[in-house]
Design an enzyme around this catalytic site. Structure first.
Site, short mmCIF file in Angstrom:
data_model
loop_
_atom_site.label_atom_id
_atom_site.label_comp_id
_atom_site.label_asym_id
_atom_site.label_seq_id
_atom_site.Cartn_x
_atom_site.Cartn_y
_atom_site.Cartn_z
N GLU A 154 0.87 -1.20 0.00
CA GLU A 154 0.00 0.00 0.00
C GLU A 154 0.90 1.24 0.00
O GLU A 154 1.93 1.26 0.66
CB GLU A 154 -0.83 -0.02 1.29
CG GLU A 154 -1.64 1.24 1.56
CD GLU A 154 -2.24 1.26 2.98
OE1 GLU A 154 -1.60 0.76 3.94
OE2 GLU A 154 -3.38 1.79 3.12
N LYS B 188 -9.40 2.15 -1.91
CA LYS B 188 -9.65 1.60 -0.56
C LYS B 188 -11.01 2.04 0.01
O LYS B 188 -11.32 3.24 0.03
CB LYS B 188 -8.52 2.05 0.36
CG LYS B 188 -8.54 1.49 1.76
CD LYS B 188 -7.27 1.93 2.49
CE LYS B 188 -7.13 1.41 3.88
NZ LYS B 188 -5.83 1.80 4.46
N CYS C 38 -5.00 -2.86 2.73
CA CYS C 38 -4.71 -2.80 4.16
C CYS C 38 -5.90 -3.07 5.07
O CYS C 38 -6.28 -4.19 5.27
CB CYS C 38 -4.03 -1.47 4.51
SG CYS C 38 -3.29 -1.57 6.16
N1 CDV Z 1 -3.08 1.48 6.52
C1 CDV Z 1 -3.98 0.84 7.28
O1 CDV Z 1 -5.12 0.65 6.86
N2 CDV Z 1 -3.61 0.47 8.53
C2 CDV Z 1 -4.48 -0.09 9.50
C3 CDV Z 1 -4.07 0.26 10.89
C4 CDV Z 1 -4.06 1.72 11.10
C5 CDV Z 1 -4.95 -0.41 11.91
C6 CDV Z 1 -4.58 -1.61 9.38
O2 CDV Z 1 -5.70 -2.12 9.38
O3 CDV Z 1 -3.55 -2.29 9.33
#
Ligand code: CDV
Length: 313
Positions: free
Chosen positions: A47, A127, A172
């Site tokens: 990401e 996202k 993510c």
């Molecule tokens: N970049 C992200 O989405 N990070 C989140 C953290 C902040 C909890 C994740 O779900 O890994």
């Protein structure tokens, strides 16, 4: 019969605030070249892979904020990656911050693209599950301002016929939500690719800090198994501008088993041969959705409140 796709997970170590996109692209290129030598068809980068993860900082000037975003893809800085893909016949997945003009206004998304072996963009994802806050939180060791810097993605979760299979993307925090996998599972996805920037420390829930690696694998392994799909997760790992981030990038089979995993917190490539036909055995037996799912029993009556959805009767 087997449909073997050789996939590389290309973890990145930290990117400093001062590092140029051109320098980062050299790091990505080194792993793409390696992946090519190892016979890879596709390489998965993390990401926001072109810069440090700037949502960790409160940025006041709009001009400075804009400088962390890409207004075009490809652009001059990443062009060598697209050319290398074409030359090596290796596709890639790349996450980046996207600044665009849509509906007559400036819009920002946390975006990823899938690029084919011909160096052409096959698909784009923005996202949907944005973690964090929409305003800075004074006193925190670092910020998490994704809700302030990005809009919720508006491209849903398509699945693309590519690389001889059905490929989907998430980014993510999406990997923590079963809905993300299931929407693609219902479209017959066989390989989900994603990148993550996950701090070790969660200021809102410090009691779970030592569970970060466990939760990372838990959600991806469950998503893979419950949807009969490969999942590839690529981290940006290590201490980046004072923020310690988890690694353990990996490739997961539809059995839920990790078949390849990074062991450092730096730039590291791991490659695995993924037989996409393994998905079929899960999709036609224990997770034959048409036969065994009971969607008529899953319907919830929900009411939107300030606290989110509540279940009604
Ligand atoms: N970049 C992200 O989405 N990070 C989140 C953290 C902040 C909890 C994740 O779900 O890994």
């Amino acid at each position: 019969m087997s449909r073997i796709l050789t996939v590389g997970v290309a973890q990145l170590g930290p990117i400093s605030r001062a590092e140029s996109r051109q320098d980062v692209v050299l790091r990505l290129l080194a792993m793409l070249e390696d992946a090519g030598r190892m016979g890879s068809d596709l390489v998965v980068f993390p990401e926001a892979a072109l810069t440090a993860f700037f949502p960790h900082w409160a940025i006041e000037s709009e001009q400075e904020l804009d400088s962390w975003f890409e207004t075009q893809m490809p652009n001059a800085a990443v062009q060598p990656l697209f050319e290398a893909a074409r030359r090596l016949r290796v596709g890639f997945h790349l996450g980046y911050a996207e600044l665009t003009r849509e509906d007559g206004r400036k819009r920002r998304f946390n975006t990823s693209i899938l690029v084919g072996k011909d160096g052409e963009i096959i698909g784009k994802y923005r996202k949907i599950h944005l973690p964090g806050y929409d305003a800075p939180r004074p006193g925190e060791p670092f910020q998490n301002l994704e809700k302030m810097y990005f809009e919720v993605g508006n491209l849903r979760w398509p699945v693309w016929e590519a690389f001889g299979g059905r490929i989907g993307m998430m980014i993510c925090n999406d990997r923590r939500w079963p809905e993300a996998y299931r929407v693609m599972g219902l479209q017959g996805v066989e390989l989900i690719v994603l990148g993550y920037n996950t701090p070790v420390h969660n200021p809102a829930m410090p009691q779970t800090d030592d569970l970060g690696n466990f939760h990372n694998h838990l959600v991806m392994q469950a998503g893979a198994y419950q949807n009969g799909t490969f999942v590839v997760g690529a981290a940006k790992a290590g201490v980046e501008e004072g923020v310690d981030q988890i690694g353990q990038s990996c490739i997961i089979a539809p059995s839920g088993e990790i078949i390849s995993q990074c062991t450092t917190l730096g730039d590291e490539l791991q490659v695995a041969r993924c037989d996409l036909d393994l998905c079929t055995s899960y999709k036609t037996s224990i997770f034959n959705f048409a036969k065994h799912r009971r969607p008529e029993h899953y319907r919830l009556i929900t009411e939107r409140t300030g606290a989110g959805d509540v279940l009604g009767r």
